[in-house]
Design a protein around this motif. Sequence first.
Motif, PDB file in Angstrom:
ATOM      1  N   GLU A  60       1.171  -1.569  -0.126  1.00 31.41           N
ATOM      2  CA  GLU A  60      -0.375  -0.426   0.142  1.00 31.41           C
ATOM      3  C   GLU A  60       0.697   1.428  -0.035  1.00 31.41           C
ATOM      4  O   GLU A  60       0.699   1.791   1.115  1.00 31.41           O
ATOM      5  N   VAL A  61       1.981   0.983  -0.870  1.00 29.01           N
ATOM      6  CA  VAL A  61       3.197   1.999  -0.889  1.00 29.01           C
ATOM      7  C   VAL A  61       2.878   3.120  -1.834  1.00 29.01           C
ATOM      8  O   VAL A  61       2.715   2.053  -3.270  1.00 29.01           O
ATOM      9  N   SER A  62       3.507   3.538  -2.044  1.00 31.29           N
ATOM     10  CA  SER A  62       3.234   4.630  -3.621  1.00 31.29           C
ATOM     11  C   SER A  62       5.060   4.496  -4.360  1.00 31.29           C
ATOM     12  O   SER A  62       4.795   5.128  -5.281  1.00 31.29           O
ATOM     13  N   ASN A  63       5.351   3.732  -4.074  1.00 24.05           N
ATOM     14  CA  ASN A  63       6.524   3.221  -4.766  1.00 24.05           C
ATOM     15  C   ASN A  63       6.678   2.245  -5.049  1.00 24.05           C
ATOM     16  O   ASN A  63       7.804   1.194  -5.984  1.00 24.05           O
ATOM     17  N   ALA A  64       5.887   1.618  -5.679  1.00 21.01           N
ATOM     18  CA  ALA A  64       4.891   0.628  -6.243  1.00 21.01           C
ATOM     19  C   ALA A  64       5.725   1.031  -7.619  1.00 21.01           C
ATOM     20  O   ALA A  64       5.663   1.855  -8.255  1.00 21.01           O
ATOM     21  N   GLY A 107      -1.834   7.042  -2.042  1.00 17.42           N
ATOM     22  CA  GLY A 107      -3.145   5.868  -1.287  1.00 17.42           C
ATOM     23  C   GLY A 107      -3.540   4.538  -1.930  1.00 17.42           C
ATOM     24  O   GLY A 107      -4.389   3.947  -1.014  1.00 17.42           O
ATOM     25  N   ALA A 108      -3.174   4.966  -2.840  1.00 15.96           N
ATOM     26  CA  ALA A 108      -3.442   3.482  -3.723  1.00 15.96           C
ATOM     27  C   ALA A 108      -2.608   2.510  -3.076  1.00 15.96           C
ATOM     28  O   ALA A 108      -1.438   2.386  -3.069  1.00 15.96           O
ATOM     29  N   ALA A 126      -7.656   2.047  -5.798  1.00 16.90           N
ATOM     30  CA  ALA A 126      -7.471   3.910  -5.235  1.00 16.90           C
ATOM     31  C   ALA A 126      -8.817   3.498  -4.538  1.00 16.90           C
ATOM     32  O   ALA A 126      -9.554   4.446  -5.510  1.00 16.90           O
ATOM     33  N   LYS A 127      -8.670   4.605  -3.606  1.00 18.97           N
ATOM     34  CA  LYS A 127      -9.665   5.221  -2.820  1.00 18.97           C
ATOM     35  C   LYS A 127     -10.560   6.516  -4.186  1.00 18.97           C
ATOM     36  O   LYS A 127      -9.882   7.025  -4.353  1.00 18.97           O
ATOM     37  N   GLY A 128     -12.195   6.271  -4.204  1.00 14.12           N
ATOM     38  CA  GLY A 128     -12.411   7.743  -4.949  1.00 14.12           C
ATOM     39  C   GLY A 128     -13.288   6.862  -6.140  1.00 14.12           C
ATOM     40  O   GLY A 128     -13.298   6.017  -6.256  1.00 14.12           O
ATOM     41  N   THR A 129     -13.777   7.632  -6.843  1.00 14.30           N
ATOM     42  CA  THR A 129     -14.662   7.695  -7.581  1.00 14.30           C
ATOM     43  C   THR A 129     -13.437   7.388  -9.117  1.00 14.30           C
ATOM     44  O   THR A 129     -12.313   8.496  -9.137  1.00 14.30           O
ATOM     45  N   PRO A 130     -14.096   6.987 -10.144  1.00 16.00           N
ATOM     46  CA  PRO A 130     -12.712   6.626 -11.416  1.00 16.00           C
ATOM     47  C   PRO A 130     -12.948   8.103 -11.531  1.00 16.00           C
ATOM     48  O   PRO A 130     -11.993   8.418 -11.767  1.00 16.00           O
ATOM     49  N   ILE A 131     -13.499   9.130 -11.723  1.00 12.73           N
ATOM     50  CA  ILE A 131     -13.719  10.373 -12.466  1.00 12.73           C
ATOM     51  C   ILE A 131     -12.221  10.740 -11.408  1.00 12.73           C
ATOM     52  O   ILE A 131     -11.424  11.748 -12.079  1.00 12.73           O
ATOM     53  N   GLU A 132     -12.341  10.656  -9.969  1.00 12.58           N
ATOM     54  CA  GLU A 132     -11.518  11.754  -8.848  1.00 12.58           C
ATOM     55  C   GLU A 132      -9.564  10.768  -9.795  1.00 12.58           C
ATOM     56  O   GLU A 132      -9.115  11.807  -9.801  1.00 12.58           O
ATOM     57  N   VAL A 133      -9.973   9.656  -9.469  1.00 13.92           N
ATOM     58  CA  VAL A 133      -8.708   8.688 -10.125  1.00 13.92           C
ATOM     59  C   VAL A 133      -8.078   9.419 -12.027  1.00 13.92           C
ATOM     60  O   VAL A 133      -6.170   9.389 -11.562  1.00 13.92           O
TER      61      VAL A 133
END
Length: 123
Positions: free
Chosen positions: A10-14, A25-26, A52-59
């Motif tokens: 759950e880290v952003s360095n993938a 946060g993804a 990712a948390k949120g709607t497709p539009i947010e992503v």
Amino acid sequence: MAPVVKATPEVSNAKLPFDLPIMPGARYISGSLKFSRPTKKRGGEAIATIAAKGTPIEVVTYYEKTLADIGFTPKVGKHNSESTAKVIGEHENGQKLSITSMRGGSKAKAGESQTSIIATKPL
């Protein structure tokens, strides 16, 4: 004794294709930086999936800005909605990134959108 379960990073360095940053946060679900062999019509492809948390539009809004920040020209999908959204980025060197997000998905948790990222090398 209960089996040990490895957590999905759950880290952003993938790693994502073309060094595209993962959305803060993804959760990284799967992917490969190794590109497939080119076909007669297009260059090799590499695929990654995140949630990712949120709607497709947010992503897609996040990635629209991110694509521009890393030198790609973004083009947002025509039929984006709260259910599905897409943005495509093209670099002047011919590299392309297609980011498609959908509400839910087989690997998504409540409130998440599952997102596929497809990178294509030029021929």
